[in-house]
Design a protein around this motif. Sequence first.
Motif, PDB file in Angstrom:
ATOM      1  N   ALA A  24       2.512  22.161   4.767  1.00  0.00           N
ATOM      2  CA  ALA A  24       3.109  23.064   5.751  1.00  0.00           C
ATOM      3  C   ALA A  24       2.012  23.456   6.740  1.00  0.00           C
ATOM      4  N   VAL A  25       2.157  23.010   7.987  1.00  0.00           N
ATOM      5  CA  VAL A  25       1.092  23.222   8.975  1.00  0.00           C
ATOM      6  C   VAL A  25       1.230  24.612   9.589  1.00  0.00           C
ATOM      7  N   SER A  26       0.303  25.482   9.216  1.00  0.00           N
ATOM      8  CA  SER A  26       0.407  26.903   9.557  1.00  0.00           C
ATOM      9  C   SER A  26      -0.542  27.330  10.674  1.00  0.00           C
ATOM     10  N   LYS A  27      -1.157  26.371  11.365  1.00  0.00           N
ATOM     11  CA  LYS A  27      -2.089  26.706  12.451  1.00  0.00           C
ATOM     12  C   LYS A  27      -1.415  27.628  13.470  1.00  0.00           C
ATOM     13  N   THR A  28      -2.142  28.574  13.944  1.00  0.00           N
ATOM     14  CA  THR A  28      -1.715  29.622  14.893  1.00  0.00           C
ATOM     15  C   THR A  28      -0.733  30.640  14.290  1.00  0.00           C
ATOM     16  N   GLU A  31      -4.347  23.531   8.266  1.00  0.00           N
ATOM     17  CA  GLU A  31      -4.900  24.232   9.430  1.00  0.00           C
ATOM     18  C   GLU A  31      -5.743  23.242  10.218  1.00  0.00           C
ATOM     19  N   ASN A  32      -5.894  23.481  11.524  1.00  0.00           N
ATOM     20  CA  ASN A  32      -6.707  22.541  12.296  1.00  0.00           C
ATOM     21  C   ASN A  32      -8.000  23.143  12.854  1.00  0.00           C
ATOM     22  N   LYS A  33      -8.233  24.426  12.542  1.00  0.00           N
ATOM     23  CA  LYS A  33      -9.503  25.035  12.955  1.00  0.00           C
ATOM     24  C   LYS A  33     -10.152  25.672  11.732  1.00  0.00           C
ATOM     25  N   MET A  39      -7.576  20.767   5.655  1.00  0.00           N
ATOM     26  CA  MET A  39      -8.077  20.737   7.023  1.00  0.00           C
ATOM     27  C   MET A  39      -7.528  19.469   7.677  1.00  0.00           C
ATOM     28  N   ILE A  40      -6.609  19.659   8.632  1.00  0.00           N
ATOM     29  CA  ILE A  40      -5.948  18.491   9.226  1.00  0.00           C
ATOM     30  C   ILE A  40      -6.485  18.156  10.611  1.00  0.00           C
ATOM     31  N   GLY A  41      -7.331  19.027  11.166  1.00  0.00           N
ATOM     32  CA  GLY A  41      -7.801  18.824  12.532  1.00  0.00           C
ATOM     33  C   GLY A  41      -9.124  18.081  12.595  1.00  0.00           C
ATOM     34  N   LEU A  64      -5.745   7.465   3.605  1.00  0.00           N
ATOM     35  CA  LEU A  64      -5.879   7.400   5.059  1.00  0.00           C
ATOM     36  C   LEU A  64      -4.917   8.373   5.730  1.00  0.00           C
ATOM     37  N   MET A  65      -5.269   8.740   6.965  1.00  0.00           N
ATOM     38  CA  MET A  65      -4.421   9.635   7.763  1.00  0.00           C
ATOM     39  C   MET A  65      -4.354   9.092   9.185  1.00  0.00           C
ATOM     40  N   GLY A  66      -3.220   9.292   9.827  1.00  0.00           N
ATOM     41  CA  GLY A  66      -3.113   8.877  11.225  1.00  0.00           C
ATOM     42  C   GLY A  66      -2.046   9.663  11.966  1.00  0.00           C
ATOM     43  N   MET A  67      -2.189   9.704  13.284  1.00  0.00           N
ATOM     44  CA  MET A  67      -1.210  10.371  14.153  1.00  0.00           C
ATOM     45  C   MET A  67      -0.690   9.364  15.171  1.00  0.00           C
ATOM     46  N   ALA A  68       0.627   9.239  15.231  1.00  0.00           N
ATOM     47  CA  ALA A  68       1.226   8.303  16.184  1.00  0.00           C
ATOM     48  C   ALA A  68       1.162   8.882  17.597  1.00  0.00           C
ATOM     49  N   GLY A  84       3.031  11.465   9.697  1.00  0.00           N
ATOM     50  CA  GLY A  84       4.308  12.077   9.993  1.00  0.00           C
ATOM     51  C   GLY A  84       4.188  13.569  10.226  1.00  0.00           C
ATOM     52  N   MET A  85       4.774  14.025  11.360  1.00  0.00           N
ATOM     53  CA  MET A  85       4.803  15.433  11.739  1.00  0.00           C
ATOM     54  C   MET A  85       6.274  15.805  12.000  1.00  0.00           C
ATOM     55  N   SER A  86       6.527  17.001  12.523  1.00  0.00           N
ATOM     56  CA  SER A  86       7.927  17.430  12.710  1.00  0.00           C
ATOM     57  C   SER A  86       8.770  16.390  13.443  1.00  0.00           C
ATOM     58  N   GLY A  87       8.213  15.836  14.505  1.00  0.00           N
ATOM     59  CA  GLY A  87       9.008  14.948  15.348  1.00  0.00           C
ATOM     60  C   GLY A  87       9.168  13.532  14.821  1.00  0.00           C
ATOM     61  N   VAL A  89       3.440  14.228   4.390  1.00  0.00           N
ATOM     62  CA  VAL A  89       3.787  14.584   5.768  1.00  0.00           C
ATOM     63  C   VAL A  89       3.211  15.956   6.097  1.00  0.00           C
ATOM     64  N   ARG A  90       2.862  16.141   7.367  1.00  0.00           N
ATOM     65  CA  ARG A  90       2.256  17.399   7.822  1.00  0.00           C
ATOM     66  C   ARG A  90       3.225  18.030   8.823  1.00  0.00           C
ATOM     67  N   ILE A  91       3.953  19.055   8.386  1.00  0.00           N
ATOM     68  CA  ILE A  91       5.030  19.593   9.211  1.00  0.00           C
ATOM     69  C   ILE A  91       4.781  21.059   9.551  1.00  0.00           C
ATOM     70  N   GLY A  92       4.752  21.340  10.850  1.00  0.00           N
ATOM     71  CA  GLY A  92       4.496  22.695  11.306  1.00  0.00           C
ATOM     72  C   GLY A  92       5.711  23.336  11.945  1.00  0.00           C
ATOM     73  N   SER A  93       6.030  22.925  13.169  1.00  0.00           N
ATOM     74  CA  SER A  93       7.050  23.634  13.955  1.00  0.00           C
ATOM     75  C   SER A  93       8.434  23.625  13.315  1.00  0.00           C
ATOM     76  N   SER A  94       8.791  22.589  12.572  1.00  0.00           N
ATOM     77  CA  SER A  94      10.110  22.580  11.923  1.00  0.00           C
ATOM     78  C   SER A  94      10.197  23.583  10.784  1.00  0.00           C
ATOM     79  N   ALA A 117       8.332  26.985  16.876  1.00  0.00           N
ATOM     80  CA  ALA A 117       7.423  26.444  17.895  1.00  0.00           C
ATOM     81  C   ALA A 117       6.166  27.291  18.011  1.00  0.00           C
ATOM     82  N   ARG A 118       5.072  26.643  18.380  1.00  0.00           N
ATOM     83  CA  ARG A 118       3.814  27.365  18.629  1.00  0.00           C
ATOM     84  C   ARG A 118       3.664  27.590  20.124  1.00  0.00           C
ATOM     85  N   ASN A 119       3.086  28.732  20.490  1.00  0.00           N
ATOM     86  CA  ASN A 119       2.817  28.974  21.911  1.00  0.00           C
ATOM     87  C   ASN A 119       1.611  28.188  22.373  1.00  0.00           C
TER      88      ASN A 119
HETATM   89  C1  LIG Z   1      -0.238  20.482  14.505  1.00  0.00           C
HETATM   90  C2  LIG Z   1      -0.374  19.286  13.652  1.00  0.00           C
HETATM   91  C3  LIG Z   1       0.694  18.833  12.865  1.00  0.00           C
HETATM   92  C4  LIG Z   1       2.048  19.488  12.819  1.00  0.00           C
HETATM   93  O1  LIG Z   1       2.720  19.345  14.029  1.00  0.00           O
HETATM   94  P1  LIG Z   1       4.266  19.769  14.187  1.00  0.00           P
HETATM   95  O2  LIG Z   1       4.731  18.931  15.310  1.00  0.00           O
HETATM   96  O3  LIG Z   1       4.281  21.221  14.475  1.00  0.00           O
HETATM   97  O4  LIG Z   1       4.950  19.436  12.903  1.00  0.00           O
HETATM   98  C5  LIG Z   1       0.470  17.723  12.062  1.00  0.00           C
HETATM   99  N1  LIG Z   1      -0.719  17.096  12.049  1.00  0.00           N
HETATM  100  C6  LIG Z   1      -1.755  17.497  12.795  1.00  0.00           C
HETATM  101  C7  LIG Z   1      -3.035  16.759  12.711  1.00  0.00           C
HETATM  102  C8  LIG Z   1      -1.615  18.602  13.621  1.00  0.00           C
HETATM  103  O5  LIG Z   1      -2.668  19.002  14.370  1.00  0.00           O
END
Ligand SMILES: *Cc1c(COP(=O)(O)O)cnc(C)c1O
Length: 219
Positions: A22-26, A45-47, A66-68, A150-154, A190-193, A206-211, A215-217
């Motif tokens: 559960a991505v709780s950053k911010t 968290e990413n910071k 730590m995902i950032g 491994l980890m990756g972001m599309a 994998g993230m929310s989208g 999967v790393r899911i925050g906004s769902s 939404a984050r500001n």
């Molecule tokens: C913010 C973040 C996410 C989560 O993003 P959402 O679109 O809010 O689910 C996942 N992975 C990384 C590395 C992020 O920085």
Amino acid sequence: MSIAENLEKIKYTLPGDVALVAVSKTKSVSEIKEAYDAGHMVFGENKIQEMVQKWEEMPKDIQWHMIGHVQRNKVKYMAKFVSLVHGVDSIKLLQEIDKRAEQNNRVIDCLLQIHIAEESSKFGLNARELNELIHSSTFQKMKNIAIKGLMGMATFTDDKNQIRREFRFLKTLFDTTQKALPHISVLSMGMSGDYKIAIEEGSSMVRIGSSIFGARNVN
Ligand SMILES: *Cc1c(COP(=O)(O)O)cnc(C)c1O
């Protein structure tokens, strides 16, 4: 819907062998507490400084990921408690994590981040760099880190085919890497989208925050 309801809905749709971060950053400690009280224990968290602050205030059975992107000079602040570092993208960073883990008498679990997106703004190793890293003697001597996967972001795009191609590439690389590192088991993608596509393509985390939290500001 509430945080607890969002969480429940997502957990219901995830296959049993896919872990949820559960991505709780911010987000505030009270928002995280709501998810924790609903039974969730793994937060991303990413910071580093923000994660340290939340770790100090929250129950100690929470697993913090730590995902950032990780700055080497800040590794020392999280070394005593971080549960998984997703964004390891250089041997130098790995050496620093190894050193700080040793000082804390522990082994820190890490994922190697792979650059799969078209965007140059995203971090990560390419296939050749990954191969060099895992076969280097420096890497093989480290005793206080454990590579778990491994980890990756599309790419951030509406083109689902592109997202799928990028995840598929990462899964193929994961399978190849498993030949050299047979114990790896985590594929964080994998993230929310895009997490549904990621799961179809073999994600195990999967790393899911906004769902979950809304939404984050700011990012
Ligand atoms: C913010 C973040 C996410 C989560 O993003 P959402 O679109 O809010 O689910 C996942 N992975 C990384 C590395 C992020 O920085």
